[in-house]
Enzyme design. Structure first.
Site, PDB file in Angstrom:
ATOM      1  N   ALA A 282      48.782  50.626  40.370  1.00 42.98           N
ATOM      2  CA  ALA A 282      48.571  48.938  40.429  1.00 42.98           C
ATOM      3  C   ALA A 282      48.371  48.434  41.762  1.00 42.98           C
ATOM      4  CB  ALA A 282      49.683  48.171  39.779  1.00 42.98           C
ATOM      5  N   TYR A 284      47.707  45.744  44.830  1.00 40.49           N
ATOM      6  CA  TYR A 284      48.210  44.784  45.767  1.00 40.49           C
ATOM      7  C   TYR A 284      48.106  43.408  45.283  1.00 40.49           C
ATOM      8  CZ  TYR A 284      49.651  47.963  49.446  1.00 40.49           C
ATOM      9  OH  TYR A 284      50.330  49.061  49.910  1.00 40.49           O
ATOM     10  N   SER A 315      53.223  51.707  41.630  1.00 42.27           N
ATOM     11  CA  SER A 315      52.677  50.585  42.453  1.00 42.27           C
ATOM     12  C   SER A 315      51.943  51.233  43.480  1.00 42.27           C
ATOM     13  CB  SER A 315      53.805  50.073  42.730  1.00 42.27           C
ATOM     14  OG  SER A 315      54.609  50.734  43.846  1.00 42.27           O
ATOM     15  N   ASP A 316      51.069  50.392  44.350  1.00 42.38           N
ATOM     16  CA  ASP A 316      50.699  50.623  45.402  1.00 42.38           C
ATOM     17  C   ASP A 316      51.894  50.372  46.467  1.00 42.38           C
ATOM     18  OD1 ASP A 316      49.176  51.311  47.695  1.00 42.38           O
ATOM     19  OD2 ASP A 316      47.523  50.081  46.744  1.00 42.38           O
ATOM     20  N   TRP A 317      51.765  51.018  47.681  1.00 37.76           N
ATOM     21  CA  TRP A 317      53.039  50.841  48.336  1.00 37.76           C
ATOM     22  C   TRP A 317      53.662  49.676  48.868  1.00 37.76           C
ATOM     23  CZ3 TRP A 317      51.830  55.060  46.343  1.00 37.76           C
ATOM     24  CH2 TRP A 317      52.476  56.249  46.753  1.00 37.76           C
TER      25      TRP A 317
END
Length: 876
Positions: A282, A284, A315-317
């Site tokens: 996903a 940001y 998630s993205d980081w």
């Protein structure tokens, strides 16, 4: 590991007639034709010239299982077949359920977020396992163009260069190299491919993705996913969704209507799901006011309910903002830590605020994918040995296949005769190879040759090949300081702090670039009290490019350019030694230095029969470009060199489109993007004609800064008041240029060959699965073998127009990469799927077939009039 592309089952796969053709060095094997069209059939069927073809159950099943980026329509989204290792039906779910029943709540939560790796290999993420149940940990590595770990790895050409080959079969081979190497380097999950469309030429990560075109991107991402997962590595398609810029990427709110989203950006993700992608990342950004990682509309309604995705979503980081909101929306895993999915999730379940069933659902998804790809096997399968030689061969093939010749006046290329024996090689990236872009895509290869060395070796011992840097990227030692101090190689002991203050005297006002090279914590450097290298906001502090961010000896580099008045300037430096000590140097380039570099280049160019001038643009994650022009002093360099030698070839190592005010002064322009570790060999092979330039543009190059789809409207890019509007609708990329009647510098699909080709005898016929088969003859009219990439562009449906459905004036509907010997002719059929013939209807909530008489052309680019026909498409 195979070096050749793996054939894929594909409904309507192109058929050919004609003899086998010789293969240029590094080029794909013509005996393995690749799929050319994406999309499962849409509603209805096509009638062409009175014939009919019906959408049979067999055709539906073939389409769902097929290659070429198959992207199922709404009605066919579920039950998709998947490529790669997979357990028998129901087995993965049964094993996942069995493990789930034995996991404690703490163990379940631990499987849903990242944590520090006790034995890190330098990868991006780590998820602990559950040893008592035989669940191993997961290691997740960045890898759009190679596996990013602490050590070296195969540095493949950037995905945008892979895309330029217009070859889904080559994309699968690329994926297999990534898959095997990822497994060999101790990884389990690949954080790639990126499939976001190239919407604006400024986007900093355009080199990491494929194209501005939805069909081409869908084809390539599907095959790349299949290749990666065939080797047992989980592919993670990213960034879901509408993540087309780096500027404000964690806060911008993207607004796009359903038709725009489904027909453009979402098509590649849908294709990846149909290809069996195990994971989705996903993004940001926000979509419609909601962060993508917490959007139930994206993660549940579209991804799972409409497309039937059965993998897990991470998630993205650091992109998760709330615990319950993300989990409820459909986000299964938080990376890289557990700020939301660690203790807060466990405590919320125990307090009854979040049902444990929601946790179970997320864990089950992740375990089922791992089981499908053999990552839960006991005992675990042995990891393969790294095959660096095979990776290098594939890297060379891709770099050669994607080399795109934009201009070639007077047959300046290939280099032959005197031009091949007297060459001035100019530019910094001739001696410092540009391997990959910056950020999480950057890979350090085992080795990368210098283009200058490769050109000199190919020219031969009796040739004269000289080099001039043209532009100094890494600086010279500073002029003498008072008091005298040598800042060109300072070693600071561990635990110590090194400080000096001195005076720098400039004789006249000039523009200076200061550079600090360092191995530890960046030294603090002030000039007249102002910090030269302040901390940058966000990830821009850590990602500074793939070329400029590191000196040739590996030291990190920061730079700043400013104008200094004549006189004395106070320079102060403080450098910490840290725990391991460090080496640093402070360097500079003045305006006078730049003039001297250009003069040296001009001197070499004046006496050479031909010039090869390497130009660069250094893009990176975390930053968008601020200009489409070549950076630094390169425009002045090109103009000065071409003024004394008009037989100048400019080799571009750029991430995306650039403007070329200097174009008319050149003889040839060769686009080599970020060509990976074998870039020197590929570039040299094309320059000397040992290989045909096989690439075509997958993005339009605008004629000027104010003549592209996102120019002049801040609502489109970078957004106004935090909101970015995709108001161009379905008219993305080359479709916009046609709609607006604006001529680009170079159109989508453009690229020259050293051969010449004719397209003839175009006909259309009913195709399998309700689509259209386009058949034509391609003839090599030249005196040498070459690569042709005929492209099929389809006009709008009058019936959809009458219903008020917006459509592109023409869209890319299919293509085929061909290698033909001199004089060879080949009959080719390209299948256009019913999905490609369809448009999204908001009223229906899905795709509807575009019926009526539709224009069709076989062309060499989006701007080429091509060979024309009309097709009557009817439903029922």
């Amino acid at each position: 590991m195979p070096d050749e592309p793996t054939p894929s089952a594909h409904p309507g796969r192109p058929s050919t007639e004609g003899a086998d053709t010789p293969r240029a060095p590094g080029a794909p094997d013509a005996a393995d034709p690749a799929p050319v069209a994406a999309g499962a059939p849409g509603r209805g069927h096509a009638r062409v010239r009175g014939g009919r073809g019906r959408l049979s159950r067999r055709a539906v099943l073939l389409a769902l299982a097929g290659g070429g980026g198959a992207a199922a329509t709404v009605a066919l989204a579920r039950g998709t077949a998947h490529a790669g290792p997979r357990a028998a039906p129901g087995a993965s779910g049964s094993r996942a359920d069995g493990l789930l029943a034995r996991l404690t709540l703490d163990e379940k939560v631990g499987l849903l977020h990242g944590a520090p790796d006790p034995a890190s290999l330098g990868q991006a993420g780590y998820v602990p396992g559950v040893p008592r149940l035989g669940i191993p940990p997961l290691r997740l590595a960045d890898g759009p163009a190679g596996i990013r770990v602490r050590g070296t790895a195969t540095a493949l050409p950037a995905p945008v260069m892979l895309a330029a080959a217009f070859d889904p079969g080559l994309a699968r081979a690329y994926g297999r190299v990534l898959g095997r190497e990822g497994r060999a380097l101790g990884q389990d999950v690949l954080l790639a491919p990126m499939v976001n469309l190239i919407r604006t030429p400024y986007a900093g990560r355009n080199f990491e993705t494929f194209s501005e075109d939805p069909l081409l991107s869908a084809d390539l991402v599907a095959e790349l996913v299949r290749g990666v997962q065939a080797e047992g590595l989980v592919a993670t398609v990213k960034h879901f969704a509408l993540n087309n810029q780096e500027r404000d990427r964690d806060s911008v709110d993207v607004r796009a209507d359903d038709q725009t989203a489904h027909e453009t950006e979402l098509r590649g993700f849908e294709a990846a799901v149909a290809a069996g992608a195990g994971a989705v990342m996903a993004a940001y950004n926000k979509v419609g006011g909601v962060h993508a990682a917490e959007s139930a509309a994206l993660l549940t309604t579209v991804l799972r309910e409409r497309w039937g995705f059965d993998g897990w979503v991470m998630s993205d980081w650091d992109a998760v903002h709330t615990t319950a909101g993300a989990l409820t929306a459909g986000l299964d895993m938080e990376m890289p830590g557990g700020a939301r999915y660690g203790a807060p999730l466990r405590d919320a379940v125990r307090a009854g605020r979040i049902p444990e069933a929601a946790v179970d659902r997320a864990v089950r998804r992740a375990l089922a994918v791992r089981d499908r790809l053999g990552l839960l096997d006991q005992p675990p399968a042995a990891r393969p040995a790294r095959d660096a030689a095979s990776g290098a061969r594939l890297a060379l093939r891709v770099a050669t296949a994607g080399a795109t010749l934009l201009r070639n006046e007077g047959a300046a290329l290939p280099l032959t005769g005197p031009a091949a024996r007297s060459i001035a090689v100019i530019g910094p990236t001739a001696s410092v190879p540009f391997v990959s872009g910056g950020g999480s895509a950057h890979v350090v290869p085992d080795a990368a040759a210098r283009p200058f060395d490769a050109i000199r070796a190919r020219a031969g011992a009796d040739a004269t090949v000289a080099h001039a840097v043209g532009e100094d990227l890494f600086g010279r030692p500073l002029p003498p300081l008072v008091p005298a101090v040598d800042l060109d190689a300072v070693r600071v002991a561990a635990g110590a702090t090194w400080s000096r203050t001195a005076t720098l005297t400039t004789a006249e006002a000039d523009e200076w670039t200061f550079l600090v090279h360092y191995s530890g914590t960046r030294p603090t450097v002030t000039l007249d009290g102002a910090e030269l290298f302040p901390v940058r906001q966000g990830v821009a502090e850590f990602f500074a490019g793939g070329l400029l961010a590191a000196a040739p000896d590996g030291l990190a580099v920061r730079r700043v350019t400013l104008r200094l008045a004549a006189g004395d300037h106070t320079l102060a430096v403080t450098a910490p030694g840290g725990t391991d000590g460090q080496l640093f140097r402070l360097r500079a380039v003045s305006g006078a230095d730049r003039a001297a570099d250009v003069a040296e280049a001009v001197g070499h160019a004046r006496v050479a029969a031909a010039v090869v001038l390497f130009a660069y643009e250094d893009a990176t994650e975390g930053q968008d470009r601020t200009s489409l022009a070549l950076p630094g002093n390169q425009r002045d360099l090109i103009e000065a060199v071409t003024a004394v030698n008009p037989r100048t070839t400019v080799v571009l190592n750029t991430s995306s489109a650039v403007t070329m005010e200097w174009l008319d002064r050149t003889a040839a322009v060769l686009q080599m993007y970020y060509p990976g570790q074998e870039g020197a060999a590929a570039t040299t092979a094309v320059l000397f004609g040992d290989a045909d330039p096989g690439g075509r543009l997958t993005q339009t190059f605008p004629a000027a800064e104010d003549r592209h789809p996102t120019a002049g409207d801040p609502r489109r890019y970078p957004g106004r008041d935090g909101i970015e509007e995709y108001s161009e609708g379905v008219h993305i990329g080359h479709r916009w240029y046609e709609k607006e009647g604006i001529a680009p510098l170079f159109p989508f699909g453009h690229g020259l060959s050293y051969a010449s080709f004719a397209h003839e005898d175009l006909i259309a016929a009913p195709g399998e699965g309700g689509g259209v088969d386009v058949t034509f003859t391609v003839r090599n009219t030249g005196d040498r073998p070459g690569v042709d990439v005929p492209q099929i562009y389809l006009g709008a449906s009058p019936d959809l127009a009458a219903r008020g459905i917006d459509q592109p004036r023409s869209l890319l509907a299919g293509y085929r990469r061909l290698e033909l010997a001199a004089g060879e002719r080949r009959r080719v059929t390209v299948h256009l799927t019913a999905r490609t013939l369809s448009s999204w209807s908001t009223a229906v909530g899905g795709f509807v077939l575009g019926t009526g008489r539709r224009a069709l052309r076989v062309a060499r680019s989006a701007a080429d009039p091509g060979l024309r026909a009309t097709v009557e498409v009817r439903s029922g």
